[in-house]
Write a protein that holds these residues in place. Sequence first.
Motif, short mmCIF file in Angstrom:
data_model
loop_
_atom_site.label_atom_id
_atom_site.label_comp_id
_atom_site.label_asym_id
_atom_site.label_seq_id
_atom_site.Cartn_x
_atom_site.Cartn_y
_atom_site.Cartn_z
N PRO A 95 32.34 71.88 46.10
CA PRO A 95 31.30 70.87 46.35
C PRO A 95 30.38 70.71 45.14
O PRO A 95 30.33 71.59 44.28
N LEU A 96 29.68 69.58 45.08
CA LEU A 96 28.57 69.44 44.15
C LEU A 96 27.30 69.66 44.96
O LEU A 96 27.00 68.88 45.87
N TYR A 97 26.59 70.73 44.66
CA TYR A 97 25.43 71.13 45.45
C TYR A 97 24.17 70.67 44.72
O TYR A 97 23.87 71.17 43.63
N ASP A 98 23.43 69.74 45.33
CA ASP A 98 22.17 69.31 44.73
C ASP A 98 21.09 70.31 45.10
O ASP A 98 20.46 70.21 46.16
N ASP A 99 20.89 71.28 44.20
CA ASP A 99 19.92 72.36 44.44
C ASP A 99 18.66 72.14 43.60
O ASP A 99 17.93 73.08 43.31
N ARG A 100 18.45 70.87 43.20
CA ARG A 100 17.23 70.60 42.43
C ARG A 100 16.03 70.60 43.36
O ARG A 100 16.16 70.31 44.56
N ASP A 101 14.87 70.85 42.78
CA ASP A 101 13.64 70.81 43.55
C ASP A 101 13.13 69.36 43.50
O ASP A 101 12.24 69.05 42.72
N GLU A 102 13.74 68.51 44.29
CA GLU A 102 13.46 67.06 44.23
C GLU A 102 13.22 66.55 45.64
O GLU A 102 13.64 67.16 46.61
N ARG A 103 12.63 65.35 45.72
CA ARG A 103 12.45 64.70 47.02
C ARG A 103 13.82 64.36 47.60
O ARG A 103 14.78 64.11 46.86
N ALA A 104 13.86 64.28 48.94
CA ALA A 104 15.11 63.91 49.62
C ALA A 104 15.61 62.56 49.12
O ALA A 104 16.80 62.39 48.84
N GLY A 105 14.67 61.62 48.97
CA GLY A 105 15.07 60.26 48.56
C GLY A 105 15.78 60.26 47.22
O GLY A 105 16.79 59.57 47.04
N ALA A 106 15.28 61.05 46.28
CA ALA A 106 15.89 61.09 44.95
C ALA A 106 17.27 61.73 45.02
O ALA A 106 18.21 61.30 44.35
N LYS A 107 17.40 62.76 45.87
CA LYS A 107 18.71 63.42 46.00
C LYS A 107 19.72 62.45 46.62
O LYS A 107 20.87 62.36 46.15
N PHE A 108 19.30 61.73 47.65
CA PHE A 108 20.23 60.78 48.28
C PHE A 108 20.63 59.69 47.29
O PHE A 108 21.79 59.29 47.22
N ALA A 109 19.65 59.23 46.52
CA ALA A 109 19.95 58.15 45.56
C ALA A 109 20.97 58.61 44.53
O ALA A 109 21.91 57.87 44.18
N SER A 110 20.83 59.86 44.03
CA SER A 110 21.80 60.36 43.05
C SER A 110 23.19 60.48 43.67
O SER A 110 24.20 60.10 43.07
N MET A 111 23.25 61.04 44.88
CA MET A 111 24.55 61.20 45.55
C MET A 111 25.19 59.83 45.76
O MET A 111 26.39 59.66 45.55
N ASP A 112 24.39 58.86 46.20
CA ASP A 112 24.95 57.52 46.43
C ASP A 112 25.44 56.91 45.12
O ASP A 112 26.49 56.28 45.08
N LEU A 113 24.70 57.12 44.06
CA LEU A 113 25.09 56.55 42.76
C LEU A 113 26.42 57.13 42.28
O LEU A 113 27.32 56.39 41.88
N ILE A 114 26.57 58.45 42.36
CA ILE A 114 27.80 59.04 41.82
C ILE A 114 28.96 58.94 42.81
O ILE A 114 30.10 59.16 42.43
N GLY A 115 28.68 58.61 44.06
CA GLY A 115 29.72 58.11 44.96
C GLY A 115 30.65 59.11 45.60
O GLY A 115 31.77 58.74 45.99
N LEU A 116 30.23 60.37 45.77
CA LEU A 116 31.12 61.31 46.47
C LEU A 116 31.35 60.78 47.88
O LEU A 116 30.40 60.34 48.54
N PRO A 117 32.58 60.81 48.36
CA PRO A 117 32.88 60.16 49.65
C PRO A 117 32.21 60.83 50.85
O PRO A 117 32.02 60.19 51.88
N TRP A 118 31.84 62.12 50.74
CA TRP A 118 31.24 62.82 51.87
C TRP A 118 30.04 63.62 51.40
O TRP A 118 30.04 64.14 50.29
N ARG A 119 29.04 63.70 52.28
CA ARG A 119 27.82 64.43 51.95
C ARG A 119 27.44 65.28 53.15
O ARG A 119 27.48 64.78 54.29
N ILE A 120 27.08 66.52 52.89
CA ILE A 120 26.55 67.36 53.97
C ILE A 120 25.07 67.57 53.68
O ILE A 120 24.70 68.03 52.59
N THR A 121 24.23 67.16 54.62
CA THR A 121 22.78 67.28 54.44
C THR A 121 22.26 68.43 55.28
O THR A 121 22.57 68.53 56.48
N VAL A 122 21.48 69.29 54.63
CA VAL A 122 20.99 70.49 55.29
C VAL A 122 19.46 70.46 55.27
O VAL A 122 18.85 70.47 54.20
N GLY A 123 18.86 70.38 56.47
CA GLY A 123 17.40 70.35 56.54
C GLY A 123 16.90 71.29 57.61
O GLY A 123 17.68 71.69 58.50
N PRO A 124 15.61 71.66 57.54
CA PRO A 124 15.08 72.65 58.50
C PRO A 124 15.17 72.18 59.95
O PRO A 124 15.45 72.96 60.84
#
Length: 445
Positions: free
Chosen positions: A379-408
């Motif tokens: 997987p490509l794990y977005d472990d940056r200390d960033e806002r959720a919105g920025a992480k989603f935008a990057s994932m959408d831009l690079i276009g991986l077909p599936w995303r697993i979102t982990v939140g409290p």
Amino acid sequence: MRLTRYFLPVLRENPAEAQIVSHRLMLRAGMIRQQAAGIYSWLPLGFRVLRRIEAIVHDEQQRAGHIPLLMPTLQPADLWRESGRYDDYGQEMLRIKDRHGRDMLYGPTNEEMITDIFRAHVESYKSLPLTLYHIQWKFRDEVRPRFGVMRGREFLMKDGYNFDVDYDSAMHAYNRHMVSYLRTYERMGLHAIPMRADSGPIGGDDTHEFLVLADTGESEVFYDKAILDLKMGGRNVDYTDRAACAAIVHEWTTPYARTDETHDVSLYHALPQDRQATSRAIEVGQIFYFGTKYSEPMGAMVVNEHGERVPVHMGSHGIGVSRLLGAIIEASHDDKGIVWPEGVTPFPVGIVNLRQGDTATDAACDMLYAALTARGLEPLYDDRDERAGAKFASMDLIGLPWRITVGPRGLANGKVELTSRRSGESEEMSPEAAVDRVAQIYAGV
Ligand code: P5A
């Protein structure tokens, strides 16, 4: 791969020089960097996709019985003098002199070199049929390099060359290539249509181009809409069965489909009006049968079963490997970015940690990372200390077909979210179920 340790230089702004969406998205997603007109570096993300495309091409070529080798990018001019193409090729050929003053060139294609290899080592029809191919960089000093990797000057091509004792055997090689190309493009999520074309500087009368319909394509095509319903459907082909290969070629070449160079207005207008269609399209490959055009002048002869020395029948077959990245993006994107088909995606799945630094979300992400990796799904794990919105935008831009979102909030109920990039639909499930689901999706790819 952890994003904090990766090299993914995404751009926030739309690059001004990019005229078409695939070029824009490849630059924005940090996949390529232009070094000179039509010459690119492949940054890690782009390089991963390029390697995936190459792997599919290798797999399908070898399935068809074709044998890989590797020829150099630089070639001696003398070989090209033998075929007569050294003078014919014109300004597209990059000509170089070495320190001894010898004429060299950066290969735009390899018909001469492969013919030289053949004539040095093969004497008898008993060594035939033979198809050799490689995936190697080419250089064509295009007048107008443009659209990023679509029309580069340096570009990666799979080029294959068949050697056969007679016309019938060579036509079987032609058919084998058409069938293997149809399977190849389908695995990349593309519907590529074979169209009767013009042979240009390669030569010969029998040639088909493979075209992917796209508004930004450089070719103009005319076709019967019925061809859009044809599918290979991953069907297995016995490549030694001449009739089976010919039947598939017949199926795919019977509906009208031509480029503007070979368009026949009266045949086209004979179609029912509601089936006539015209479009722009991207050429992602081309196959040729040219008989003895190279073997005769270059003396590539074999002894046939009657003991006669005859020039070998040849064809050549090309796939635009680097161009395919652009073609796939043109065919598969939305306003947020790329949408990779599973067959070529740089990473099968992304993990987004909504609260980096939180013990529970970090642990769940680490568990997912390990479990996916153990199943061969890095997987490509977005472990940056960033806002959720920025992480989603990057994932959408690079276009991986599936995303697993982990939140409290989800984790409190033992759940993560699995989201499809293509449909945008999400489903909550346990982390284990998410791993199983992703594994299941890729099992068939
Ligand atoms: C077939 C293999 C040939 O060169 N000789 C060896 C034959 N065919 S071709 O049609 O000219 O090229 C094959 C494919 O290469 C891609 N291509 C390009 N890709 C990017 N930039 C370019 N400038 C470029 N030129 C050709 C196309 O996909 C083409 O079908």
